[in-house]
Design a protein around this motif. Structure first.
Motif, PDB file in Angstrom:
ATOM      1  N   ARG A  72       0.813  -1.220   0.000  1.00 28.04           N
ATOM      2  CA  ARG A  72       0.000   0.000   0.000  1.00 28.04           C
ATOM      3  C   ARG A  72       0.842   1.263   0.000  1.00 28.04           C
ATOM      4  O   ARG A  72       0.529   2.218  -0.715  1.00 28.04           O
ATOM      5  N   TRP A  73       1.926   1.286   0.766  1.00 29.22           N
ATOM      6  CA  TRP A  73       2.650   2.537   0.992  1.00 29.22           C
ATOM      7  C   TRP A  73       3.952   2.647   0.196  1.00 29.22           C
ATOM      8  O   TRP A  73       4.332   3.739  -0.191  1.00 29.22           O
ATOM      9  N   TRP A  74       4.650   1.565   0.005  1.00 28.39           N
ATOM     10  CA  TRP A  74       5.885   1.656  -0.788  1.00 28.39           C
ATOM     11  C   TRP A  74       5.911   0.512  -1.814  1.00 28.39           C
ATOM     12  O   TRP A  74       6.784  -0.337  -1.831  1.00 28.39           O
ATOM     13  N   ASN A  75       4.917   0.552  -2.671  1.00 25.51           N
ATOM     14  CA  ASN A  75       4.712  -0.521  -3.645  1.00 25.51           C
ATOM     15  C   ASN A  75       5.937  -0.834  -4.498  1.00 25.51           C
ATOM     16  O   ASN A  75       6.280  -2.008  -4.676  1.00 25.51           O
ATOM     17  N   PRO A  76       6.651   0.147  -5.077  1.00 25.92           N
ATOM     18  CA  PRO A  76       7.784  -0.188  -5.948  1.00 25.92           C
ATOM     19  C   PRO A  76       9.005  -0.720  -5.215  1.00 25.92           C
ATOM     20  O   PRO A  76      10.036  -0.934  -5.850  1.00 25.92           O
ATOM     21  N   ALA A  77       8.933  -0.930  -3.908  1.00 29.80           N
ATOM     22  CA  ALA A  77      10.096  -1.382  -3.148  1.00 29.80           C
ATOM     23  C   ALA A  77      10.050  -2.873  -2.835  1.00 29.80           C
ATOM     24  O   ALA A  77      10.797  -3.357  -1.988  1.00 29.80           O
ATOM     25  N   GLY A  78       9.175  -3.621  -3.507  1.00 26.22           N
ATOM     26  CA  GLY A  78       9.113  -5.057  -3.293  1.00 26.22           C
ATOM     27  C   GLY A  78      10.366  -5.755  -3.780  1.00 26.22           C
ATOM     28  O   GLY A  78      11.046  -5.296  -4.701  1.00 26.22           O
ATOM     29  N   GLY A  79      10.689  -6.873  -3.174  1.00 26.18           N
ATOM     30  CA  GLY A  79      11.901  -7.603  -3.530  1.00 26.18           C
ATOM     31  C   GLY A  79      11.884  -8.172  -4.936  1.00 26.18           C
ATOM     32  O   GLY A  79      12.923  -8.303  -5.574  1.00 26.18           O
ATOM     33  N   VAL A  80      10.690  -8.521  -5.436  1.00 24.27           N
ATOM     34  CA  VAL A  80      10.561  -9.063  -6.785  1.00 24.27           C
ATOM     35  C   VAL A  80       9.408  -8.352  -7.496  1.00 24.27           C
ATOM     36  O   VAL A  80       8.560  -7.727  -6.854  1.00 24.27           O
ATOM     37  N   TYR A  81       9.395  -8.462  -8.816  1.00 30.17           N
ATOM     38  CA  TYR A  81       8.337  -7.823  -9.595  1.00 30.17           C
ATOM     39  C   TYR A  81       7.882  -8.763 -10.704  1.00 30.17           C
ATOM     40  O   TYR A  81       8.584  -9.721 -11.085  1.00 30.17           O
ATOM     41  N   LEU A  82       6.703  -8.471 -11.224  1.00 25.07           N
ATOM     42  CA  LEU A  82       6.145  -9.177 -12.377  1.00 25.07           C
ATOM     43  C   LEU A  82       5.657  -8.141 -13.371  1.00 25.07           C
ATOM     44  O   LEU A  82       4.836  -7.294 -13.041  1.00 25.07           O
ATOM     45  N   LEU A  83       6.190  -8.226 -14.592  1.00 31.65           N
ATOM     46  CA  LEU A  83       5.786  -7.333 -15.681  1.00 31.65           C
ATOM     47  C   LEU A  83       5.016  -8.131 -16.729  1.00 31.65           C
ATOM     48  O   LEU A  83       5.393  -9.254 -17.071  1.00 31.65           O
ATOM     49  N   ARG A  84       3.977  -7.510 -17.239  1.00 34.71           N
ATOM     50  CA  ARG A  84       3.168  -8.113 -18.305  1.00 34.71           C
ATOM     51  C   ARG A  84       3.189  -7.175 -19.502  1.00 34.71           C
ATOM     52  O   ARG A  84       2.885  -5.990 -19.376  1.00 34.71           O
ATOM     53  N   ALA A  85       3.566  -7.693 -20.669  1.00 37.38           N
ATOM     54  CA  ALA A  85       3.685  -6.863 -21.863  1.00 37.38           C
ATOM     55  C   ALA A  85       3.001  -7.552 -23.034  1.00 37.38           C
ATOM     56  O   ALA A  85       3.015  -8.776 -23.156  1.00 37.38           O
ATOM     57  N   ILE A  86       2.405  -6.737 -23.906  1.00 34.70           N
ATOM     58  CA  ILE A  86       1.690  -7.221 -25.083  1.00 34.70           C
ATOM     59  C   ILE A  86       2.394  -6.691 -26.333  1.00 34.70           C
ATOM     60  O   ILE A  86       2.709  -5.504 -26.417  1.00 34.70           O
ATOM     61  N   LYS A  87       2.626  -7.567 -27.277  1.00 41.94           N
ATOM     62  CA  LYS A  87       3.271  -7.174 -28.529  1.00 41.94           C
ATOM     63  C   LYS A  87       2.253  -6.480 -29.431  1.00 41.94           C
ATOM     64  O   LYS A  87       1.269  -7.081 -29.853  1.00 41.94           O
ATOM     65  N   ARG A  88       2.493  -5.223 -29.702  1.00 46.20           N
ATOM     66  CA  ARG A  88       1.607  -4.455 -30.566  1.00 46.20           C
ATOM     67  C   ARG A  88       2.231  -4.314 -31.949  1.00 46.20           C
ATOM     68  O   ARG A  88       3.412  -3.975 -32.073  1.00 46.20           O
ATOM     69  N   VAL A  89       1.427  -4.567 -32.961  1.00 51.11           N
ATOM     70  CA  VAL A  89       1.860  -4.374 -34.344  1.00 51.11           C
ATOM     71  C   VAL A  89       0.858  -3.435 -34.995  1.00 51.11           C
ATOM     72  O   VAL A  89      -0.315  -3.778 -35.168  1.00 51.11           O
ATOM     73  N   HIS A  90       1.313  -2.247 -35.332  1.00 51.45           N
ATOM     74  CA  HIS A  90       0.436  -1.246 -35.930  1.00 51.45           C
ATOM     75  C   HIS A  90       0.193  -1.590 -37.387  1.00 51.45           C
ATOM     76  O   HIS A  90       1.134  -1.812 -38.163  1.00 51.45           O
ATOM     77  N   GLY A  91      -1.068  -1.630 -37.759  1.00 47.63           N
ATOM     78  CA  GLY A  91      -1.421  -1.954 -39.139  1.00 47.63           C
ATOM     79  C   GLY A  91      -1.117  -0.815 -40.088  1.00 47.63           C
ATOM     80  O   GLY A  91      -1.156   0.359 -39.724  1.00 47.63           O
ATOM     81  N   MET A  92      -0.811  -1.163 -41.340  1.00 48.57           N
ATOM     82  CA  MET A  92      -0.529  -0.168 -42.367  1.00 48.57           C
ATOM     83  C   MET A  92      -1.754  -0.012 -43.263  1.00 48.57           C
ATOM     84  O   MET A  92      -2.411  -0.985 -43.622  1.00 48.57           O
ATOM     85  N   ARG A  93      -2.017   1.197 -43.657  1.00 51.89           N
ATOM     86  CA  ARG A  93      -3.105   1.478 -44.578  1.00 51.89           C
ATOM     87  C   ARG A  93      -2.520   2.023 -45.862  1.00 51.89           C
ATOM     88  O   ARG A  93      -1.869   3.065 -45.873  1.00 51.89           O
ATOM     89  N   LEU A  94      -2.726   1.290 -46.943  1.00 49.93           N
ATOM     90  CA  LEU A  94      -2.180   1.677 -48.236  1.00 49.93           C
ATOM     91  C   LEU A  94      -3.104   2.692 -48.888  1.00 49.93           C
ATOM     92  O   LEU A  94      -4.290   2.421 -49.104  1.00 49.93           O
ATOM     93  N   ILE A  95      -2.572   3.863 -49.200  1.00 45.14           N
ATOM     94  CA  ILE A  95      -3.358   4.921 -49.843  1.00 45.14           C
ATOM     95  C   ILE A  95      -3.110   4.861 -51.342  1.00 45.14           C
ATOM     96  O   ILE A  95      -2.001   5.070 -51.819  1.00 45.14           O
ATOM     97  N   LEU A  96      -4.149   4.539 -52.080  1.00 41.84           N
ATOM     98  CA  LEU A  96      -4.047   4.425 -53.536  1.00 41.84           C
ATOM     99  C   LEU A  96      -4.634   5.664 -54.204  1.00 41.84           C
ATOM    100  O   LEU A  96      -5.535   6.304 -53.657  1.00 41.84           O
ATOM    101  N   PRO A  97      -4.124   5.982 -55.403  1.00 44.48           N
ATOM    102  CA  PRO A  97      -4.714   7.126 -56.134  1.00 44.48           C
ATOM    103  C   PRO A  97      -6.120   6.786 -56.605  1.00 44.48           C
ATOM    104  O   PRO A  97      -6.473   5.619 -56.793  1.00 44.48           O
ATOM    105  N   ASN A  98      -6.894   7.793 -56.818  1.00 46.67           N
ATOM    106  CA  ASN A  98      -8.261   7.612 -57.290  1.00 46.67           C
ATOM    107  C   ASN A  98      -8.234   7.444 -58.808  1.00 46.67           C
ATOM    108  O   ASN A  98      -8.057   8.396 -59.566  1.00 46.67           O
ATOM    109  N   TRP A  99      -8.361   6.157 -59.223  1.00 45.31           N
ATOM    110  CA  TRP A  99      -8.244   5.872 -60.644  1.00 45.31           C
ATOM    111  C   TRP A  99      -9.531   6.194 -61.415  1.00 45.31           C
ATOM    112  O   TRP A  99      -9.530   6.234 -62.639  1.00 45.31           O
ATOM    113  N   LYS A 100     -10.627   6.396 -60.736  1.00 46.39           N
ATOM    114  CA  LYS A 100     -11.880   6.675 -61.422  1.00 46.39           C
ATOM    115  C   LYS A 100     -11.870   8.106 -61.976  1.00 46.39           C
ATOM    116  O   LYS A 100     -11.575   9.057 -61.256  1.00 46.39           O
TER     117      LYS A 100
END
Length: 241
Positions: free
Chosen positions: A191-219
């Protein structure tokens, strides 16, 4: 993960104290994670994926007691093939920390998760290893990584990292009776000094940002039609011969 003194430490009251906290936190997280492939790197003495329901779970390390024997710097898995990776006290006892993390990022699928446990250098446990009479075996012979530093490394690799959780606020006592006497600091420390624990557990998620291809307007846009003007009767009479 063949480290001098690891087996003896895991059987000690100190080792049981740390592993009980880590096992409980990891069990609570992996129980709700799904996929097809999960691997545990290091610490083959403990099954940290026991509560996970992913069908293919493998222990990976450099000892003969694991399912897949390999160098952790070159994991024998295809890119984007693993849903979950659990790493327990691997990085602080390995000389090639960055390469291991890069390999983990490579084999994880997009939105795959990695759980990392480590000893906190900003704690009583981190202070203990700096004292003159500190033993030379496990866990005092590692290169402890702070949570902010590890977060920076993960974010550079494209991971989204949570704030992490800390535990084991009691001093690193060797005897069970002293660990029990210091048990009252667990609730106060959380409660009072949370970051001072002897051990820690980290959880991380792999993010992959999607690409959006912008095409010319052929019409080809059709040219607007010209509106027909109304001609009055007087104008018609002027043009008549």
């Amino acid at each position: 993960m063949s480290i001098a003194g690891l087996d003896d430490w895991l059987q000690s009251p100190q080792g049981n104290y740390v592993m009980a906290w880590e096992q409980a936190r990891i069990d609570a997280i992996v129980a709700d994670l799904f996929g097809y492939n999960a691997i545990q790197l290091g610490l083959p003495q403990r099954d940290l994926l026991a509560q996970n329901r992913i069908p293919l779970r493998q222990m990976v390390g450099d000892s003969a007691t694991v399912d897949v024997v390999c160098d952790l710097r070159q994991l024998p898995f295809a890119a984007h093939s693993i849903d979950l990776v659990v790493m327990a006290h691997v990085l602080e006892f390995h000389d090639h920390q960055h390469q291991i993390l890069r390999e983990v990022e490579r084999v994880l699928i997009p939105e795959g998760e990695v759980l990392i446990t480590g000893f906190n250098p900003l704690s009583l446990w981190g202070l203990r290893r700096r004292l003159p009479n500190c033993p030379g075996g496990f866990p005092w012979n590692g290169h402890y990584l702070s949570v902010p530093r590890l977060k920076d490394w993960l974010q550079l690799l494209g991971f989204e990292v949570d704030r992490g959780c800390f535990g084991c606020y009691s001093p690193p006592c060797h005897h069970q009776r002293w660990l029990k006497r210091w048990h009252f600091v667990e609730a106060a420390g959380n409660r009072w000094w949370n970051p001072a624990g002897g051990v820690y557990l980290l959880r991380a998620i792999k993010r992959v940002h999607g690409m959006r291809l912008i095409l010319p307007n052929w019409k080809q846009q059709a040219s607007p039609r010209k509106a027909l003007s109304v001609v009055s009767k007087k104008e018609i009479e002027l043009y008549e011969p």
